[in-house]
Design a protein around this motif. Structure first.
Motif, PDB file in Angstrom:
ATOM      1  N   LYS A  76    -101.000 -16.562 -65.300  1.00 43.70           N
ATOM      2  CA  LYS A  76     -99.596 -17.018 -64.914  1.00 43.70           C
ATOM      3  C   LYS A  76     -99.676 -18.091 -64.204  1.00 43.70           C
ATOM      4  O   LYS A  76     -98.734 -18.712 -64.265  1.00 43.70           O
ATOM      5  CB  LYS A  76     -98.230 -16.488 -64.286  1.00 43.70           C
ATOM      6  N   GLU A  78    -101.830 -20.239 -63.403  1.00 48.03           N
ATOM      7  CA  GLU A  78    -102.437 -21.304 -64.195  1.00 48.03           C
ATOM      8  C   GLU A  78    -101.710 -21.842 -65.211  1.00 48.03           C
ATOM      9  O   GLU A  78    -102.151 -23.029 -66.075  1.00 48.03           O
ATOM     10  CB  GLU A  78    -104.394 -20.709 -64.586  1.00 48.03           C
ATOM     11  N   LEU A  79    -101.508 -20.955 -66.048  1.00 44.54           N
ATOM     12  CA  LEU A  79    -100.196 -21.114 -67.358  1.00 44.54           C
ATOM     13  C   LEU A  79     -99.616 -22.390 -66.742  1.00 44.54           C
ATOM     14  O   LEU A  79     -99.090 -23.869 -67.210  1.00 44.54           O
ATOM     15  CB  LEU A  79     -99.411 -19.892 -67.758  1.00 44.54           C
ATOM     16  N   ILE A  82    -100.994 -25.414 -66.077  1.00 39.94           N
ATOM     17  CA  ILE A  82    -101.013 -26.119 -66.994  1.00 39.94           C
ATOM     18  C   ILE A  82     -99.605 -27.160 -67.904  1.00 39.94           C
ATOM     19  O   ILE A  82     -99.152 -28.312 -68.137  1.00 39.94           O
ATOM     20  CB  ILE A  82    -101.049 -25.510 -68.474  1.00 39.94           C
ATOM     21  N   LYS A  83     -98.297 -26.252 -67.664  1.00 39.41           N
ATOM     22  CA  LYS A  83     -97.340 -27.134 -67.436  1.00 39.41           C
ATOM     23  C   LYS A  83     -97.048 -27.880 -66.388  1.00 39.41           C
ATOM     24  O   LYS A  83     -96.503 -29.349 -67.304  1.00 39.41           O
ATOM     25  CB  LYS A  83     -96.469 -26.114 -67.315  1.00 39.41           C
TER      26      LYS A  83
END
Length: 233
Positions: A76, A78-79, A82-83
């Protein structure tokens, strides 16, 4: 190791504040005795202060990331990275198209995306029931125990840092002294390009060593030779 001890997070925030105040005091002292030009060569005072506070935000990001990782929320987290990267890319693209990029704007850009990153990670922790800024009070016994544990763990790293930090600073100081800010930029760009190469080699090396060690343990010299000839070149 002890995920339910929110007091440990509070203790470390205290350490963060103390170290930040020490650094602010150091920089302010250099300005007071008019020695800032000897350390930060040919730099405007406002950029020295902006660089200091950007360093604080960078360190803050590193701390929060480690908290996210420690609670097993790496995916979560790392997501969220990315955002943040997408937001930062679009923001930087708009600044570029508008022709508004300057050193001051670039610092502001880093401040914004660093704060955005902390916000994203804070939301990840909050949804998982983890408090990023716990309100639990620290008594003298807890502070003493945490300080002792912190000292035992960190002292070898501190000793190594006494050597590593001046050497790293000396690299940039000498480059600034004999080259200048333009050469600093070229060095930083080439360092990042080199980091892309090291990212691959550093991730491959442990795997290669493991397979070599496994083949050696099984006395398979032919497999060791095959691995060496395939990966080392």
């Amino acid at each position: 190791q002890r995920l339910k001890e929110s007091a440990l997070i509070r203790f470390y925030w205290g350490f963060f504040v103390i170290m930040s105040l020490i650094l602010v005091f150091f920089v302010a002292t250099m300005f007071t005795i008019n020695k800032q030009g000897s350390i930060w060569i040919d730099q405007e005072p406002r950029f020295i202060w902006l660089g200091l506070f950007w360093g604080f935000l960078y360190w803050l990001n590193q701390i929060v990331y480690k908290i996210v990782d420690a609670y097993g929320l790496t995916v979560k987290g790392e997501l969220a990275v990315i955002k943040q990267r997408l937001f930062g890319f679009c923001f930087l693209g708009v600044l570029f198209l508008l022709g508004k990029i300057s050193l001051l704007i670039f610092f502001i850009y880093h401040f914004i995306i660093s704060i955005v990153m902390v916000f994203f990670w804070w939301k990840v922790l909050e949804k998982s029931g983890v408090t990023l800024f716990p309100t639990e009070r620290l008594n003298k016994k807890l502070i003493k125990n945490y300080s002792s544990e912190f000292y035992q763990f960190s002292m070898p790293l501190f000793v190594g840092g006494i050597l590593a930090l001046p050497l790293g600073f000396a690299d940039r100081w000498l480059l600034q002294m004999f080259g200048g800010s333009a050469e600093q930029g070229l060095y930083s760009l080439s360092f990042k390009v080199g980091s892309l190469c090291f990212l691959f080699t550093k991730s491959m090396t442990p795997l290669f060593q493991r397979e070599i060690a496994r083949a050696f343990g099984e006395n398979r010299l032919d497999e060791m030779r095959r691995l060496f000839l395939r990966f080392v070149p």
